[in-house]
Design an enzyme around this catalytic site. Structure first.
Site, PDB file in Angstrom:
ATOM      1  N   GLY A  16       0.844  -1.188   0.000  1.00 55.20           N
ATOM      2  CA  GLY A  16       0.000   0.000   0.000  1.00 55.20           C
ATOM      3  C   GLY A  16       0.874   1.230   0.000  1.00 55.20           C
ATOM      4  N   VAL A  21       2.698  -5.832   2.651  1.00 54.78           N
ATOM      5  CA  VAL A  21       1.999  -6.907   3.353  1.00 54.78           C
ATOM      6  C   VAL A  21       2.638  -8.229   2.937  1.00 54.78           C
ATOM      7  CG1 VAL A  21      -0.248  -7.977   3.805  1.00 54.78           C
ATOM      8  CG2 VAL A  21      -0.118  -5.538   3.303  1.00 54.78           C
ATOM      9  N   ASP A 130     -14.599   4.652   4.420  1.00 58.56           N
ATOM     10  CA  ASP A 130     -13.896   4.377   3.163  1.00 58.56           C
ATOM     11  C   ASP A 130     -14.349   3.040   2.584  1.00 58.56           C
ATOM     12  OD1 ASP A 130     -12.196   4.945   1.092  1.00 58.56           O
ATOM     13  OD2 ASP A 130     -10.373   4.331   2.147  1.00 58.56           O
TER      14      ASP A 130
HETATM   15  P1  AMP Z   1      -3.139  -2.390   2.058  1.00 54.88           P
HETATM   16  O1  AMP Z   1      -1.869  -1.702   2.414  1.00 54.88           O
HETATM   17  O2  AMP Z   1      -3.988  -2.696   3.244  1.00 54.88           O
HETATM   18  O3  AMP Z   1      -3.888  -1.666   0.971  1.00 54.88           O
HETATM   19  O4  AMP Z   1      -2.746  -3.818   1.438  1.00 54.88           O
HETATM   20  C1  AMP Z   1      -2.085  -3.961   0.206  1.00 54.88           C
HETATM   21  C2  AMP Z   1      -2.412  -5.295  -0.433  1.00 54.88           C
HETATM   22  O5  AMP Z   1      -1.946  -6.354   0.396  1.00 54.88           O
HETATM   23  C3  AMP Z   1      -3.885  -5.529  -0.621  1.00 54.88           C
HETATM   24  O6  AMP Z   1      -4.350  -5.037  -1.821  1.00 54.88           O
HETATM   25  C4  AMP Z   1      -3.977  -7.053  -0.587  1.00 54.88           C
HETATM   26  O7  AMP Z   1      -3.693  -7.586  -1.854  1.00 54.88           O
HETATM   27  C5  AMP Z   1      -2.870  -7.434   0.362  1.00 54.88           C
HETATM   28  N1  AMP Z   1      -3.393  -7.636   1.703  1.00 54.88           N
HETATM   29  C6  AMP Z   1      -3.599  -6.715   2.665  1.00 54.88           C
HETATM   30  N2  AMP Z   1      -4.101  -7.251   3.776  1.00 54.88           N
HETATM   31  C7  AMP Z   1      -4.234  -8.564   3.532  1.00 54.88           C
HETATM   32  C8  AMP Z   1      -4.705  -9.690   4.297  1.00 54.88           C
HETATM   33  N3  AMP Z   1      -5.129  -9.548   5.550  1.00 54.88           N
HETATM   34  N4  AMP Z   1      -4.726 -10.904   3.707  1.00 54.88           N
HETATM   35  C9  AMP Z   1      -4.291 -11.055   2.422  1.00 54.88           C
HETATM   36  N5  AMP Z   1      -3.825 -10.049   1.666  1.00 54.88           N
HETATM   37  C10 AMP Z   1      -3.779  -8.816   2.196  1.00 54.88           C
END
Ligand code: AMP
Length: 509
Positions: A16, A21, A130
């Site tokens: 992100g 992650v 959001d």
């Molecule tokens: P974020 O920073 O929360 O937007 O996460 C970036 C990406 O990581 C997301 O688009 C998902 O593809 C993956 N991701 C985030 N959280 C999870 C989770 N709890 N389980 C699996 N994939 C995740």
């Protein structure tokens, strides 16, 4: 990474704005988790740091089947690590992009899950702000998990929010107008946009430039495709109402007929029922309509078996779990609990009921291949002679055979009894005494005038029989015909309240 002693990192999952992650394995339970790694040097401004802290604070106390779980967070000088539930199916956004329109039945299931998650948040005075398909992940059972609480905030009575949040296409008119708003209603608008997008595979409000987009949103102008059903159309119109005061509320959405159709059991009865499948707990939770606060012994005892925790003080560990501490035992308990609940939720929703009346000579149901003894309500047990198929012509059993999970059976049984105006108490873990509300005993006595009381009283015992359950019913008091009539109504209710694989009429042998 020394800070992650209990986890083995497997591979990256995504990234992100200031975090990456990774997929990891929890060393003790061998369950998969997702770890969000936030580099402190990438979080330059105070505001972003506050958002992360707020997300942690909010998610820490949350436990809902459709909200991503946060098991623990670890802070070091350079990083903040969030250990979360792993949700393997990707974003809802990618699903829409890949498959286009989602069939209405499936869209409703998704919608119900998001509404249930939001209702949970709002009850705890948290507004998400959001909601969009990019912030919703899909798990291996096609269940949705709401995540990204970075923009969420606490609602305080009498205090309005003003921050402009979220993606413009999903933003409510009062947000883009810069007006003060009372949190929950902006989430309702965004879920309205989400529902539309699921059903149409395009947005209700979309323009190439922001001023034109905002004008459309403020005017609440959108077309409803002809293939939306009447119910969906009505609900969306009420959700995309530009006036937040008269906009439908989450509570009203949950009362809407389109929402209520095919509501899955795990949502209808929330955690109280889903979290446990011991029948007595189910009954207790249903009757008292309370949510559970106590420890799940089965999971707790499993945790105690791990070599890491052997020899530790049981009582102290219990207190740690109850206090929601972040120690390794509590984290293990929660990871294990979630993986168990996932299986139970699946079972609860998948099992189909097949209520089959048994009103026949005992020999019919007592030809049991294994030697699991089933005791009938009149206290005779299956003996060798019965197993060897000796008929007992004068010994009758009246009951229903149900191929169904224990929780589902109990839920339907109690719903049915309630709708027949019956009340009940426990006689033992698998036995209840049921009576009509306002029941009056029959009185027969020398000095007393003989009269027939009101209603009936009977006992129901539940037996496991191969892959199904038997409800064995025995009259305790009341008129025979009223009793039989009640049994027939109960059978009808049980059969009518759930999806039926095979429906049969009552056979009398
Ligand atoms: P974020 O920073 O929360 O937007 O996460 C970036 C990406 O990581 C997301 O688009 C998902 O593809 C993956 N991701 C985030 N959280 C999870 C989770 N709890 N389980 C699996 N994939 C995740």
């Amino acid at each position: 990474m020394s800070t992650l002693t209990h986890y083995k990192i497997i591979r990256p999952l995504g990234s992100g704005s200031f975090a990456k992650v990774v997929l990891a394995e929890h060393n003790i339970t061998k369950q998969k988790v997702a770890i969000k790694i936030i580099k402190r040097n990438k979080v330059q401004d105070e505001n972003s740091l506050r958002k992360i802290e707020r997300e942690i604070k909010i998610l820490q106390g949350f436990h809902h089947p459709h909200i991503i779980r946060l098991y623990e967070f670890i802070e070091t000088e350079r990083e903040i690590l969030l250990v979360m539930e792993y949700v393997p199916g990707g974003e809802l956004y990618s699903l829409i992009e890949r498959n286009g329109r989602i069939p209405e039945k499936q869209a409703r299931e998704y919608f119900q899950q998001v509404i249930s998650a939001l209702s949970y948040c709002h009850e705890r005075k948290v507004v998400h702000r959001d909601i969009k398909p990019e912030n919703i992940l899909i798990d291996e059972q096609s269940f949705l998990k709401l995540g990204d609480f970075g923009l969420s905030n606490f609602i305080r009575d009498g205090i309005f929010l003003k921050t402009s949040c979220g993606s413009p296409n999903y933003a409510a008119p009062e947000i883009i107008s810069g007006e003060q708003y009372c949190g929950p209603q902006v989430d309702v608008w965004s879920v309205g946009v989400l529902l539309y997008t699921l059903l149409a595979a395009y947005l209700p409000f979309d323009e190439n430039n922001i001023p034109a987009l905002f004008a459309k949103i403020k005017a609440g102008r959108f077309n409803v495709p002809h293939y939306f059903s009447v119910g969906a159309r009505d609900l969306i119109r009420r959700m995309l109402n530009t006036d937040p005061v008269s906009r439908i509320t989450i509570k009203q959405i949950m009362e809407h007929p389109w929402y209520k159709a095919n509501i899955p059991l795990h949502l209808k009865y929330t955690e109280a029922i889903v979290d446990h499948d011991r029948i007595v707990d189910c009954l207790g939770a249903l009757q008292a309509n309370r949510s559970r606060k106590e420890i799940f012994e089965e999971i707790f005892n499993k945790c105690l078996e791990f070599p890491e925790f052997q020899g530790l003080q049981k009582e102290q560990l219990k207190q740690q779990v109850l206090a929601k501490k972040q120690d390794s035992f509590t984290v293990t308990y929660h990871i294990l609990l979630d993986s168990t609940l996932k299986v139970k939720r699946k079972l609860l929703n998948q099992s189909e009921i097949n209520v089959e009346p048994i009103f026949q000579k005992k020999v019919g149901i007592f030809m049991i291949p294994d030697d699991e003894t089933i005791v009938s309500s009149d206290c005779t047990s299956s003996t060798e002679s019965e197993k060897s198929n000796h008929p007992m012509p004068h010994n009758w059993v009246f009951g229903f055979r149900c191929a169904i999970s224990a929780i589902r059976l109990v839920i339907h049984l109690f719903e049915s009894l309630k709708s027949l105006n019956m009340e009940w108490k426990f006689l033992s873990e698998f036995e209840i005494r049921v009576r009509s509300v306002g029941f009056e005993e029959q009185k027969v006595g020398e000095d007393l005038p003989k009269y027939v009381g009101k209603g009936v009283k009977f006992d129901i015992k539940i037996y496991k029989f191969n892959e199904s359950f038997i409800l064995d019913i025995k009259k305790v008091d009341g008129m025979e015909m009223v009793y039989l009539d009640t049994c027939a109504s109960l059978y009808k209710k049980l059969n009518g309240s759930v999806p039926i694989v095979r429906k049969r009429s009552i056979d009398i042998y």
